[in-house]
Write an enzyme that holds these catalytic residues in place. Structure first.
Site, PDB file in Angstrom:
ATOM      1  N   ARG A 133     -43.222  22.082   2.318  1.00 41.83           N
ATOM      2  CA  ARG A 133     -42.144  22.167   1.682  1.00 41.83           C
ATOM      3  C   ARG A 133     -42.697  23.414   0.654  1.00 41.83           C
ATOM      4  NH1 ARG A 133     -41.093  16.780  -1.085  1.00 41.83           N
ATOM      5  NH2 ARG A 133     -39.892  16.397   0.524  1.00 41.83           N
ATOM      6  N   HIS A 191     -50.092  16.816   8.527  1.00 39.19           N
ATOM      7  CA  HIS A 191     -50.313  16.880   7.419  1.00 39.19           C
ATOM      8  C   HIS A 191     -52.290  16.964   8.099  1.00 39.19           C
ATOM      9  CE1 HIS A 191     -51.065  15.609   3.435  1.00 39.19           C
ATOM     10  NE2 HIS A 191     -50.461  16.783   2.918  1.00 39.19           N
ATOM     11  N   TYR A 202     -59.148  23.873  -6.647  1.00 38.04           N
ATOM     12  CA  TYR A 202     -58.652  21.670  -5.215  1.00 38.04           C
ATOM     13  C   TYR A 202     -59.739  21.257  -5.375  1.00 38.04           C
ATOM     14  CZ  TYR A 202     -53.361  23.223  -5.183  1.00 38.04           C
ATOM     15  OH  TYR A 202     -52.326  23.364  -5.275  1.00 38.04           O
ATOM     16  N   ARG A 224     -55.001  10.083  -9.121  1.00 34.55           N
ATOM     17  CA  ARG A 224     -54.965  11.343  -9.609  1.00 34.55           C
ATOM     18  C   ARG A 224     -53.183  11.501 -10.484  1.00 34.55           C
ATOM     19  NH1 ARG A 224     -53.526  16.257  -6.324  1.00 34.55           N
ATOM     20  NH2 ARG A 224     -51.299  15.311  -6.745  1.00 34.55           N
ATOM     21  N   ARG A 242     -50.606  24.465   4.793  1.00 31.21           N
ATOM     22  CA  ARG A 242     -50.177  25.840   3.557  1.00 31.21           C
ATOM     23  C   ARG A 242     -51.500  26.895   3.258  1.00 31.21           C
ATOM     24  NH1 ARG A 242     -46.675  23.758  -0.285  1.00 31.21           N
ATOM     25  NH2 ARG A 242     -46.175  21.542  -0.138  1.00 31.21           N
ATOM     26  N   ASN A 297     -44.709  21.842 -12.020  1.00 35.68           N
ATOM     27  CA  ASN A 297     -44.480  20.036 -11.473  1.00 35.68           C
ATOM     28  C   ASN A 297     -43.111  19.678 -11.433  1.00 35.68           C
ATOM     29  OD1 ASN A 297     -47.133  20.776 -11.101  1.00 35.68           O
ATOM     30  ND2 ASN A 297     -47.986  18.803 -12.590  1.00 35.68           N
ATOM     31  N   HIS A 317     -58.095  16.302  -5.274  1.00 26.19           N
ATOM     32  CA  HIS A 317     -56.818  16.276  -4.276  1.00 26.19           C
ATOM     33  C   HIS A 317     -57.954  15.781  -3.035  1.00 26.19           C
ATOM     34  CE1 HIS A 317     -54.983  18.020  -1.055  1.00 26.19           C
ATOM     35  NE2 HIS A 317     -53.818  17.878  -1.572  1.00 26.19           N
TER      36      HIS A 317
END
Lengths: 512, 706
Positions: free
Chosen positions: B408, B438, B471, B567, B378, B44, B595
């Protein structure tokens, strides 16, 4: 049976796809997409549309066809309106589109487009108010090139007029005003007001009780007015409209774009014009509410395809409106209404007999009715030259549902009926063979019909016709003296002989 | 001061990482899980430097001085972050050296260096070096005639100081040379040494510890004076001029190449490094002293992620949870029939992601299916979804895939798949200029007896079968026309060929989503003002949008009860008298990464519940294509309310944000211990057992009848 259908509409400011499915009593929207284009602007500014724009459009259409094929549509129809219709190079453009996409482009004639818009406006407003058109109503639409006003009385349109002051045209004027005037806002309002007054000139003799407006900006206006952003119509009050739009009333397009996020350049131009026109309409008509309906050629086209009963009912409404308009036009030119009705009655009887002999469709019958009502509209203004001017009057008038060629047929038939003997030279040789034949047919019938009411006294009480061995035998019953009618019947029979090859024979039965 | 009611987003993000680090410290977690949490904090932090710190440095570089909502300029933020990150990295290494290594040693796991090796081990390491390391080691000399070599982002390097014995007469400065050597990433970073017997302790060695003593083999004729390790982090934020990017794919590929060369943001060094060498590196990498992080241990803790996953440590971590089949789809033959009957909810990772994969796979094979459209943000390395899409295209279906190349750090992976899909005949669309796609949507168009019917999957998480096991996310499958029409229309917009944006069910960012949220909050404010019950419960990953925060403050002041489960970053401060006393903020850091995004509005008892791909962040609401969709089926609404309830009432993994912006564990005294993630695992297990028994019973009945 399940039917899936897609229409791709090429307008002035957008290319739009709608794909729908009809089956088991319900219609579902399968695909919808729209992409901005500048055909309208190009067509107005340069008179033609660039080939590069068309190539870009072809890519969009190809994508839309692919989307439509993804939901297995049975057919795709590409329709275009004013932008393509008015472009000088439209033939090249439509051919390019056909070649690139494999589908022909159907360009709607101006009257066809307008009828479609009014049909759609009527049905959309009836959805939210079944009593729509029960009062004297002004129906109005604002398109890119033109605006049109139609007055509906007793449910039918009786008057229609179109002005080329759509938002693209208005933009040119407004831009010029802004560039050269300090007090642009009031001058633009004045310009709009004068044009509206002229446009509504024939409709303002009595109070207008209801106002319905169809515009591309309906969605945006609904957003401004806090209504749900969908394709439905909505009734809004003058008070709310003025309150909610007052902030935008004096804004130019760039100010509008800043004030309303997401508003495109075309939409801003259009919105400014629409706001001005609606404000003007409220002010001129004194209506307290307005039906606001999204203008969508594509949705209207889809309706015709997927709702056959609606298509039929709407077509009948347009015909009835055309007939009502013809009657209203006749009244305006002070014709003898009773005579017109009598001529129509007799002519229809003759037509119904003759149609068995010669193939003539229902449209001929409708045109016959219309011509009967419009026979004398130029009678009292053409006397000086001696030549009939019915045609000029009819062709200069706007009658809903009548194409230009149909108006020409009616006008020409009306002129021919008023000449003795049958002067075929009056028929415009530029017309198609079929149209020329239609003029002849109408003339031949109407000559006999007018002869039988020559005195304008409605003397014929009963009439029956038969065709026997090359003769059209017409039996009439009357309590009156029919000598005048008999004479003119003989003279007018030449046209019948020439056109149908039938010798008209009049048999009179006197009833005391 | 208005600034006092907001928390800086970067600091809030670091707070979140601290909460993850707490899990690494938490002795109630098994040791290898703790090691995993430590590795997560490191990973992270790497991303934080690459994106956030780099972004701030860019802002400072161009003289941008606009203040954030908490009133700090970019430079001020950098100063604060520098202190916090130094402290955080110190704590990471403390956690490792003082807490985790001793505990591992108690479990018989030892990290050794050259001096600790037995003769036998030494031989093994020698052989390993010769056979595996030596061939892939490429030293790069540094001298005045050559530019400083390219140092790759986030890789561990050795810097070696050499001297030439033949130049004894020269001054020390003149006879000293430098070289850098990359620790090869193709080899395992941590080597397992052989055990003489099964009862012997397990001994491990860092790769650099094996290389350093043997590094002289690479520099024959030179004397190795000094060796120490370093690692740099570069600016990893992609800057693509989309207006000029004719083909986004090419532009992204170029950008990935550039990423290796992004400005150096952080230099990590070990304590062994001399001050002189440190200065040399700083000069060569053009980096200031504040960006140098001297660490007490081996560099790059992210390698511990792989290490903790070794099979010999299975007993030292919580068993890996195996997602269970969704009861709705268990033993059902026709997935489309199940969806047609009613809307279905999937709660991952408790319920398996296989349903989603099967949805696409079945569509690919089904002769009735005409078209499949999907967004991909992703995807996993070997994505079964991609394989299914390729199969669908090969089977003649119209397949449209919207690949977001700009996801990203996944760009390279996305390009590979995008090209593969293109080759298979799929219609691949590479996002919209200026907007990241997204939202998570799949649309299947099927020609059925009663006409065209469409099926839609809408989700809160990516179509990634690997992360779907890690997730927590939610997805809904529906055949309702209103949803399907919206999704279909949105796909047309995303393909770039349509500007039509009118939605029946969806709210779509950046067009309508923000106003929709504001409308929903306003509606609760109105209700509260009217004296009615007003409640908002929202679960998301981050809450940093100032407009939404202000709206929530206004709602709190109007009397709306607001429960937020955030979160990560949260710029809102709860419990400020007169401003936010009706707001509570919880944060859950558990085994799975929280998530899912759920938004609940009481709405006079109508209890509107929405799922979304969007957080309450500016980027989600302004610069991305995101969706918010309502869940209308009453059973599913109850299910979601239940999920929110359990999550809110978590007492084990939940932290509560305090009015000073810090987080505190929930006081468990007198309260039932609830670990929401464990509770959901147990519920999934129970539901699965029930459905299995029911199906077995039915099958037996059918067999009996036969």
């Amino acid at each position: 049976m399940i039917k899936r259908f897609a229409t791709i509409y090429i307008g002035s400011g957008k290319c739009e796809l709608i794909a729908c499915q009809r089956g088991k009593g319900r219609i579902s929207l399968l695909e919808r997409a729209e992409h901005p284009i500048t055909f309208g602007r190009q067509s107005i500014e340069k008179g033609r549309i660039s080939f590069s724009s068309v190539r870009a459009l072809n890519r969009i259409i190809a994508e839309y066809i692919s989307i439509a094929e993804g939901v297995a549509v049975d057919d795709v129809q590409i329709v275009a309106t004013s932008a393509l219709r008015e472009a000088e190079n439209r033939l090249y453009l439509t051919e390019q589109i056909r070649h690139a996409t494999g589908y022909p482009v159907r360009i709607l004639e101006r009257e066809e487009e307008q009828s479609l818009i009014y049909k759609h406006l009527r049905v959309m407003c009836k959805e939210i108010d079944p009593n729509f058109l029960s009062d004297r109503t002004l129906m109005f639409f604002i398109a890119s090139r033109a605006v049109s006003a139609a007055l509906a009385e007793k449910g039918m349109i009786t008057y229609k007029r179109t002005y080329d002051i759509g938002y693209l045209k208005m933009k040119e004027v407004f831009d010029a005003i802004e560039a050269h005037t300090e007090d642009a806002a009031s001058l633009m309002a004045e310009y709009t007001g004068i044009n509206l007054m002229e446009l509504l000139d024939g409709a303002m003799d009595k109070k207008i009780k209801s106002l319905a407006v169809s515009t591309h900006d309906a969605r945006m206006l609904k957003q401004i007015l806090g209504c749900p952003e969908n394709d439905s119509s909505v009734i809004i009050s003058k008070k709310d409209f003025e309150k909610m739009t007052s902030a935008y009333s004096s804004m130019n397009p760039s100010q509008l774009r800043r004030a309303i996020p997401g508003l495109g350049a075309n939409a801003a131009d259009s919105l400014r014009t629409t706001l001005m026109l609606i404000r003007g309409l409220f002010s001129l008509t004194d209506c307290e509410t307005m039906y606001l309906c999204p203008l969508s050629i594509n949705t209207a086209m889809m309706g015709l395809e997927l709702y056959p009963s609606w298509a039929k009912e709407s077509a009948a409404w347009v015909d009835a409106s055309a007939y009502a308009s013809a009657k209203a036009l006749g009244r305006r030119y002070r014709i003898d209404e009773k005579h017109a009705d009598e001529v129509e009655r007799i002519a229809l009887r003759l037509f119904d007999t003759l149609k068995k002999q010669v193939a003539m469709n229902e449209r001929y019958r409708f045109l016959l009715r219309m011509t009967s009502q419009l026979l004398d509209v130029g009678r009292y203004i053409g006397g000086m030259t001696g030549r009939p001017v019915n045609r000029r009057v009819i062709q200069a008038s706007e009658i809903i549902g009548l194409s230009k060629s149909e108006q020409a047929i009616i006008g020409m038939a009306a002129d021919c009926v008023r000449t003795d003997p049958f002067d075929e030279s009056l028929i415009d040789k530029e017309m198609s063979q079929e149209d020329q034949m239609c003029v002849s047919v109408l003339t031949a019938i109407l000559k006999l019909a007018t002869a039988l009411d020559k005195s304008h006294s409605n003397k014929v009480e009963k009439i029956s016709c038969r065709i026997i061995e090359g003769e059209l035998v017409i039996m009439v019953t009357s309590k009156s003296n029919l000598q005048l009618e008999s004479y003119f019947f003989k003279v007018s029979g030449i046209a019948m002989r020439k056109v149908f090859g039938l010798k008209p024979v009049l048999k009179i039965k006197r009833e005391n | 001061m208005k600034e006092a009611i907001y928390i800086n987003r970067e600091e809030s993000w670091l707070d979140f990482n601290y909460r993850v680090l707490e899990e690494a410290y938490d002795k109630t977690n098994p040791v290898m899980d703790r090691l995993k949490f430590l590795a997560i904090t490191a990973s992270n932090l790497d991303e934080f430097f690459m994106v956030r710190v780099a972004g701030l440095k860019d802002q400072v570089g161009v003289g941008y001085t606009k203040k954030t909502i908490d009133g700090k300029t970019p430079e001020e933020q950098l100063a604060v972050l520098n202190t916090v990150t130094h402290e955080m990295m110190k704590r990471q290494y403390n956690c490792l050296s003082k807490s985790l290594i001793p505990e591992m040693e108690q479990e018989g796991i030892f990290f050794v260096t050259e001096k600790d090796l037995t003769e036998a081990e030494k031989t093994v390491v020698d052989n390993y070096f010769t056979e595996f390391c030596y061939p892939v080691l490429t030293p790069q000399a540094v001298d005045n005639s050559r530019p400083f070599p390219l140092i790759k982002n986030n890789r561990v390097y050795l810097v070696i100081q050499l001297s030439d014995p033949e130049e004894k007469n020269k001054k020390k400065k003149e006879s000293s040379y430098l070289a850098v050597l990359e620790i090869p990433s193709v080899l395992d970073r941590i080597l397992a040494l052989p055990r003489p017997d099964k009862t012997a302790p397990r001994r491990y060695m860092y790769l650099e510890d094996a290389i350093i003593p043997r590094v002289s083999a690479l520099f024959s004729g030179y004397h190795v004076e000094h060796v120490s390790a370093f690692r740099i982090t570069r600016n990893g934020d992609l800057a693509i001029d989309e207006d000029e990017a004719e083909d986004l794919l090419i532009e992204i590929e170029k950008s990935i190449q550039q990423r290796k060369w992004g400005a150096c943001i952080r230099l990590e060094i070990t304590r062994e490094m001399s001050g002189k060498l440190q200065k040399t590196l700083m000069k060569a990498l053009e980096i200031g002293e504040e960006a140098v992080y001297e660490l007490k241990g081996h560099l790059d803790l992210t390698c511990l992620m792989k290490f903790q996953g070794r099979p010999e440590f299975d007993h030292l971590r919580d068993p890996i949870y195996k997602p269970l089949p969704s009861p709705d789809f268990y033993a059902q033959e026709n997935i489309f029939e199940v969806i047609r009957k009613k809307d279905r909810l999937l709660h991952h990772p408790y319920q398996s992601f296989d349903v989603v994969v099967d949805f696409v796979r079945t569509a690919a094979k089904d002769p009735q299916v005409l078209a499949i459209k999907q967004t991909l943000y992703r995807v996993s390395g070997d994505s079964p979804i991609i394989a299914a899409l390729i199969e669908a295209a090969q089977n003649g279906k119209q397949v449209t895939v919207l690949v977001e190349l700009k996801a990203r750090f996944d760009e390279a992976n996305n390009i590979v798949w995008a090209k593969k899909l293109e080759r298979a005949g799929c219609h691949v669309i590479y996002g919209l200029t200026g907007l990241k796609i997204h939202c998570k949507m799949i649309l299947v168009v099927r020609k059925e007896e009663d006409g065209i019917r469409r099926y839609v999957h809408l989700g809160t998480g990516n179509y990634n079968d690997v992360t779907a096991k890690l997730y927590t996310d939610l997805g809904m499958l529906t055949a309702k026309e209103s949803y399907c029409t919206d999704v279909s229309t949105l796909f047309n917009v995303l393909s770039g060929f349509s500007h039509f944006r009118q939605w029946k069910k969806l709210e779509v960012a950046p067009h309508t989503l923000r106003s929709a949220f504001e409308r929903f909050i306003d509606q609760e404010i109105e209700n509260a003002k009217a004296g009615e019950k007003a409640l908002i419960v929202a679960k998301m990953n981050a809450l940093i949008d100032d407009k939404i925060i202000d709206k929530l403050y206004a709602a709190s002041q109007a009397g709306v009860t607001i429960r937020l489960i955030v979160r990560g970053m949260c710029s809102l401060i709860p419990g400020i008298p007169g401003i936010s006393e009706n707001i509570e903020v919880h944060s859950i850091v558990g085994t799975f990464l929280e998530h899912s995004r759920i938004y609940y509005f009481y709405n006079q008892g109508a209890e509107d519940i929405f799922l979304s791909s969007a957080d309450w962040m500016q980027r989600n609401l302004n610069r991305r294509i995101e969706t918010l969709f309502p869940v209308e089926d009453e059973t599913l609404k109850k299910e979601l309310s239940h999920i929110l309830d359990i999550t809110w009432n978590d007492t084990v993994k939940s932290r509560v944000m305090q009015p000073d912006g810090t987080y505190a564990r929930i006081d468990k005294r007198g309260r039932e211990l609830i670990n929401c993630q464990k509770a959901f695992c147990e519920e999934a297990e129970k539901q699965y057992q029930q459905i299995r028994e029911r199906v077995d019973f039915r099958k037996k009945g059918e067999e009996g009848n036969e």
